[in-house]
Design an enzyme around this catalytic site. Sequence first.
Site, mmCIF file in Angstrom:
data_model
loop_
_atom_site.group_PDB
_atom_site.id
_atom_site.type_symbol
_atom_site.label_atom_id
_atom_site.label_comp_id
_atom_site.label_asym_id
_atom_site.label_seq_id
_atom_site.Cartn_x
_atom_site.Cartn_y
_atom_site.Cartn_z
ATOM 1 N N GLU A 1 72.962 9.201 61.580
ATOM 2 C CA GLU A 1 74.438 8.911 61.638
ATOM 3 C C GLU A 1 74.474 8.298 63.212
ATOM 4 O OE1 GLU A 1 76.571 12.399 62.119
ATOM 5 O OE2 GLU A 1 78.579 11.496 61.875
ATOM 6 N N ALA B 1 85.828 5.860 60.034
ATOM 7 C CA ALA B 1 86.882 6.896 60.016
ATOM 8 C C ALA B 1 86.565 7.665 58.795
ATOM 9 C CB ALA B 1 88.048 6.013 59.729
ATOM 10 N N ARG C 1 86.497 13.009 71.968
ATOM 11 C CA ARG C 1 87.775 12.513 71.425
ATOM 12 C C ARG C 1 88.664 13.407 70.538
ATOM 13 N NH1 ARG C 1 86.680 6.764 68.645
ATOM 14 N NH2 ARG C 1 88.917 6.508 68.756
ATOM 15 N N ASN D 1 77.125 4.456 60.151
ATOM 16 C CA ASN D 1 78.485 4.623 60.942
ATOM 17 C C ASN D 1 79.259 4.408 59.895
ATOM 18 O OD1 ASN D 1 80.580 4.774 62.426
ATOM 19 N ND2 ASN D 1 80.069 3.174 63.756
ATOM 20 N N TYR E 1 85.541 0.680 71.904
ATOM 21 C CA TYR E 1 84.354 0.378 71.461
ATOM 22 C C TYR E 1 83.842 -1.077 71.948
ATOM 23 C CZ TYR E 1 86.762 3.229 67.656
ATOM 24 O OH TYR E 1 86.954 4.440 66.957
ATOM 25 N N PRO F 1 84.701 1.317 57.689
ATOM 26 C CA PRO F 1 85.918 0.674 58.027
ATOM 27 C C PRO F 1 86.149 0.165 59.501
ATOM 28 C CG PRO F 1 86.615 2.743 57.306
ATOM 29 C CD PRO F 1 85.178 2.826 56.879
ATOM 30 N N ASN F 2 86.606 -0.940 59.586
ATOM 31 C CA ASN F 2 87.268 -1.534 60.918
ATOM 32 C C ASN F 2 86.113 -1.912 61.775
ATOM 33 O OD1 ASN F 2 90.190 -1.288 60.513
ATOM 34 N ND2 ASN F 2 89.843 0.826 60.326
ATOM 35 N N HIS G 1 77.502 6.545 65.870
ATOM 36 C CA HIS G 1 78.856 6.081 66.500
ATOM 37 C C HIS G 1 78.857 5.549 67.784
ATOM 38 C CE1 HIS G 1 80.703 8.515 63.195
ATOM 39 N NE2 HIS G 1 79.777 9.637 63.258
ATOM 40 N N ARG H 1 88.340 14.304 64.803
ATOM 41 C CA ARG H 1 87.357 13.357 64.871
ATOM 42 C C ARG H 1 85.976 14.315 64.807
ATOM 43 N NH1 ARG H 1 88.831 7.840 65.033
ATOM 44 N NH2 ARG H 1 90.607 7.674 66.213
ATOM 45 N N ARG I 1 89.444 -4.485 68.055
ATOM 46 C CA ARG I 1 89.910 -3.345 68.137
ATOM 47 C C ARG I 1 89.507 -2.292 69.375
ATOM 48 N NH1 ARG I 1 86.277 1.015 64.441
ATOM 49 N NH2 ARG I 1 88.289 2.262 64.474
HETATM 50 C C1 DQA Z 1 83.466 5.601 65.210
HETATM 51 C C2 DQA Z 1 84.219 6.804 65.427
HETATM 52 C C3 DQA Z 1 85.473 7.268 64.278
HETATM 53 O O1 DQA Z 1 85.930 8.360 64.766
HETATM 54 C C4 DQA Z 1 86.211 6.037 64.228
HETATM 55 O O2 DQA Z 1 87.088 6.266 63.097
HETATM 56 C C5 DQA Z 1 85.552 4.576 63.982
HETATM 57 C C6 DQA Z 1 84.264 4.318 64.838
HETATM 58 C C7 DQA Z 1 82.438 4.954 66.199
HETATM 59 O O3 DQA Z 1 81.769 4.365 65.916
HETATM 60 O O4 DQA Z 1 82.608 5.681 67.302
HETATM 61 O O5 DQA Z 1 86.176 3.770 63.400
HETATM 62 O O6 DQA Z 1 82.457 5.813 64.070
#
Ligand code: DQA
Length: 143
Positions: A97, A76, A106, A73, A22, A9-10, A99, A110, A17
């Site tokens: 994984e 959230a 952070r 990735n 990011y 998501p996002n 990020h 998280r 964002r």
């Molecule tokens: C994320 C880190 C997560 O904590 C966050 O919710 C994201 C992006 C990252 O790529 O740094 O949406 O996965």
Amino acid sequence: MKFLVINGPNINMLGIREPDIYGKQSYKDLIKFVKDSAKQRSLKVKLFQSNSEAAIVTEIQKAYRHFDGIIINPAAYTHTSVAILDALKAVAIPAVEVHISKVPEREAFRQVSYAGMYCFKTITGLGFKGYEEAMDALVEKLK
Ligand code: DQA
């Protein structure tokens, strides 16, 4: 080798964002970066992004017997989704994984990663380059 690259998501909001966290590049830029990185390595990739936990679980299930590796990735859902962890365990495809941000630096909420409990490697804080490193880690693992 054929890899599935899943973004949660996002991640489709990259560039809009929180650019301080990011970066300024968009999801479209990420697609291009991943495709170019795969091409340089003669790898096949499919990219999938969803804001829905269920859709991500279904995509992982569909990968069974179709992909050699998964780069994920979960965004959230990293910090909440036992369902994504269970799907990764179910298909048992080697996974990394990724990020984009420096997650260890952070917020406390998280610091738990469910998907990370399955993945053999976690890459954080390298921006888009993390996806490229994940490809190399999978190739090395599958050799
Ligand atoms: C994320 C880190 C997560 O904590 C966050 O919710 C994201 C992006 C990252 O790529 O740094 O949406 O996965």
